[in-house]
Design a protein around this motif. Sequence first.
Motif, PDB file in Angstrom:
ATOM      1  N   ASP A  22       0.922  -1.373   0.101  1.00 31.50           N
ATOM      2  CA  ASP A  22       0.298  -0.118  -0.183  1.00 31.50           C
ATOM      3  C   ASP A  22       0.933   1.187   0.154  1.00 31.50           C
ATOM      4  O   ASP A  22       0.112   2.568  -0.295  1.00 31.50           O
ATOM      5  CB  ASP A  22      -0.933   0.007   1.075  1.00 31.50           C
ATOM      6  CG  ASP A  22      -2.221  -1.128   1.068  1.00 31.50           C
ATOM      7  OD1 ASP A  22      -2.488  -1.143  -0.123  1.00 31.50           O
ATOM      8  OD2 ASP A  22      -2.946  -1.524   2.036  1.00 31.50           O
ATOM      9  N   THR A  25       3.990   3.721  -4.980  1.00 30.55           N
ATOM     10  CA  THR A  25       2.954   4.872  -6.292  1.00 30.55           C
ATOM     11  C   THR A  25       2.247   3.809  -7.014  1.00 30.55           C
ATOM     12  O   THR A  25       2.846   2.756  -6.794  1.00 30.55           O
ATOM     13  CB  THR A  25       3.353   5.579  -6.473  1.00 30.55           C
ATOM     14  OG1 THR A  25       4.698   4.900  -7.032  1.00 30.55           O
ATOM     15  CG2 THR A  25       4.373   6.806  -5.809  1.00 30.55           C
ATOM     16  N   ARG A  26       1.172   4.122  -7.337  1.00 29.01           N
ATOM     17  CA  ARG A  26       0.614   4.046  -8.603  1.00 29.01           C
ATOM     18  C   ARG A  26       1.354   3.433  -9.486  1.00 29.01           C
ATOM     19  O   ARG A  26       1.476   2.418 -10.198  1.00 29.01           O
ATOM     20  CB  ARG A  26      -0.654   5.048  -9.655  1.00 29.01           C
ATOM     21  CG  ARG A  26      -1.620   4.233 -10.325  1.00 29.01           C
ATOM     22  CD  ARG A  26      -1.840   5.181 -11.095  1.00 29.01           C
ATOM     23  NE  ARG A  26      -1.637   6.439 -11.966  1.00 29.01           N
ATOM     24  CZ  ARG A  26      -1.220   6.457 -12.826  1.00 29.01           C
ATOM     25  NH1 ARG A  26      -0.546   5.426 -13.792  1.00 29.01           N
ATOM     26  NH2 ARG A  26      -0.038   7.532 -13.364  1.00 29.01           N
ATOM     27  N   ARG A  27       2.710   4.106 -10.169  1.00 29.32           N
ATOM     28  CA  ARG A  27       3.389   3.963 -11.178  1.00 29.32           C
ATOM     29  C   ARG A  27       4.469   2.636 -10.775  1.00 29.32           C
ATOM     30  O   ARG A  27       4.859   1.955 -11.310  1.00 29.32           O
ATOM     31  CB  ARG A  27       3.981   4.951 -11.544  1.00 29.32           C
ATOM     32  CG  ARG A  27       5.173   4.681 -12.953  1.00 29.32           C
ATOM     33  CD  ARG A  27       4.897   4.545 -13.512  1.00 29.32           C
ATOM     34  NE  ARG A  27       3.733   5.207 -14.926  1.00 29.32           N
ATOM     35  CZ  ARG A  27       3.874   6.109 -15.935  1.00 29.32           C
ATOM     36  NH1 ARG A  27       3.337   4.214 -16.743  1.00 29.32           N
ATOM     37  NH2 ARG A  27       3.637   6.438 -16.860  1.00 29.32           N
ATOM     38  N   ASN A  29       3.269   0.651  -8.538  1.00 30.99           N
ATOM     39  CA  ASN A  29       2.489  -0.684  -8.652  1.00 30.99           C
ATOM     40  C   ASN A  29       2.659  -1.506 -10.190  1.00 30.99           C
ATOM     41  O   ASN A  29       2.362  -2.353 -10.111  1.00 30.99           O
ATOM     42  CB  ASN A  29       0.844  -0.376  -8.423  1.00 30.99           C
ATOM     43  CG  ASN A  29       0.167  -0.571  -7.644  1.00 30.99           C
ATOM     44  OD1 ASN A  29       0.853  -1.966  -6.914  1.00 30.99           O
ATOM     45  ND2 ASN A  29      -0.336   0.359  -6.766  1.00 30.99           N
ATOM     46  N   GLU A  30       2.905  -0.485 -11.180  1.00 30.50           N
ATOM     47  CA  GLU A  30       2.166  -0.901 -12.414  1.00 30.50           C
ATOM     48  C   GLU A  30       3.300  -1.533 -12.951  1.00 30.50           C
ATOM     49  O   GLU A  30       3.589  -2.547 -13.436  1.00 30.50           O
ATOM     50  CB  GLU A  30       2.341   0.726 -13.526  1.00 30.50           C
ATOM     51  CG  GLU A  30       0.715   1.161 -13.506  1.00 30.50           C
ATOM     52  CD  GLU A  30       0.940   2.410 -13.960  1.00 30.50           C
ATOM     53  OE1 GLU A  30      -0.472   3.274 -14.398  1.00 30.50           O
ATOM     54  OE2 GLU A  30       2.206   2.806 -14.447  1.00 30.50           O
ATOM     55  N   HIS A  58      11.753   3.355 -10.681  1.00 27.59           N
ATOM     56  CA  HIS A  58      10.790   2.443 -10.176  1.00 27.59           C
ATOM     57  C   HIS A  58      10.688   1.142  -9.036  1.00 27.59           C
ATOM     58  O   HIS A  58      10.762   0.825  -8.382  1.00 27.59           O
ATOM     59  CB  HIS A  58       9.369   2.427 -11.057  1.00 27.59           C
ATOM     60  CG  HIS A  58       9.207   4.600 -11.002  1.00 27.59           C
ATOM     61  ND1 HIS A  58       8.879   4.845 -10.235  1.00 27.59           N
ATOM     62  CD2 HIS A  58       9.038   4.411 -12.954  1.00 27.59           C
ATOM     63  CE1 HIS A  58       8.291   6.063 -10.568  1.00 27.59           C
ATOM     64  NE2 HIS A  58       8.688   6.105 -12.136  1.00 27.59           N
ATOM     65  N   SER A 104      -3.873  -2.327 -17.447  1.00 28.02           N
ATOM     66  CA  SER A 104      -4.367  -1.905 -15.820  1.00 28.02           C
ATOM     67  C   SER A 104      -4.079  -2.944 -15.048  1.00 28.02           C
ATOM     68  O   SER A 104      -4.901  -4.110 -15.286  1.00 28.02           O
ATOM     69  CB  SER A 104      -5.745  -0.962 -15.887  1.00 28.02           C
ATOM     70  OG  SER A 104      -5.632  -0.894 -13.653  1.00 28.02           O
ATOM     71  N   VAL A 106      -4.194  -4.371 -11.036  1.00 29.46           N
ATOM     72  CA  VAL A 106      -4.538  -4.249 -10.368  1.00 29.46           C
ATOM     73  C   VAL A 106      -4.824  -5.249  -9.019  1.00 29.46           C
ATOM     74  O   VAL A 106      -5.021  -6.286  -9.380  1.00 29.46           O
ATOM     75  CB  VAL A 106      -6.176  -3.356  -9.956  1.00 29.46           C
ATOM     76  CG1 VAL A 106      -6.106  -2.355 -10.414  1.00 29.46           C
ATOM     77  CG2 VAL A 106      -6.766  -4.477 -10.817  1.00 29.46           C
TER      78      VAL A 106
END
Length: 109
Positions: A22, A25-27, A29-30, A58, A104, A106
């Motif tokens: 958690d 960051t979103r990036r 995560n990707e 990243h 995406s 997730v």
Amino acid sequence: MAVDSVNRQHESEIAALKQRYDTLTRRENEVMSLVVTGMLNKQIASELGTSEIMVKVHRARVMHKMPAESLAELVRMSEKLHLSTPIDGGQDRFNEGAESPQRSMVPDV
């Protein structure tokens, strides 16, 4: 009793992993989602529309935040978190001349 102890320990480990996940960051995560499929940094950069250098940055942050000492350990963490991965494992999309679809990634919650 021993089974309860093992279950509690497993649940605690998963909770700690989720807490670390958690913080990404979103990036990040990707990038993590694509790294654990076995994609190369260059392939990930193409997929995300960024530079290979940024993917390396990243990826290093993901390894530090999770913290994973190896890619294999990061893959095991991803499996424990039940993160979604592409069916083809990211391998077939980068044949010569093939375009890479955007998607995406997730976690399955």
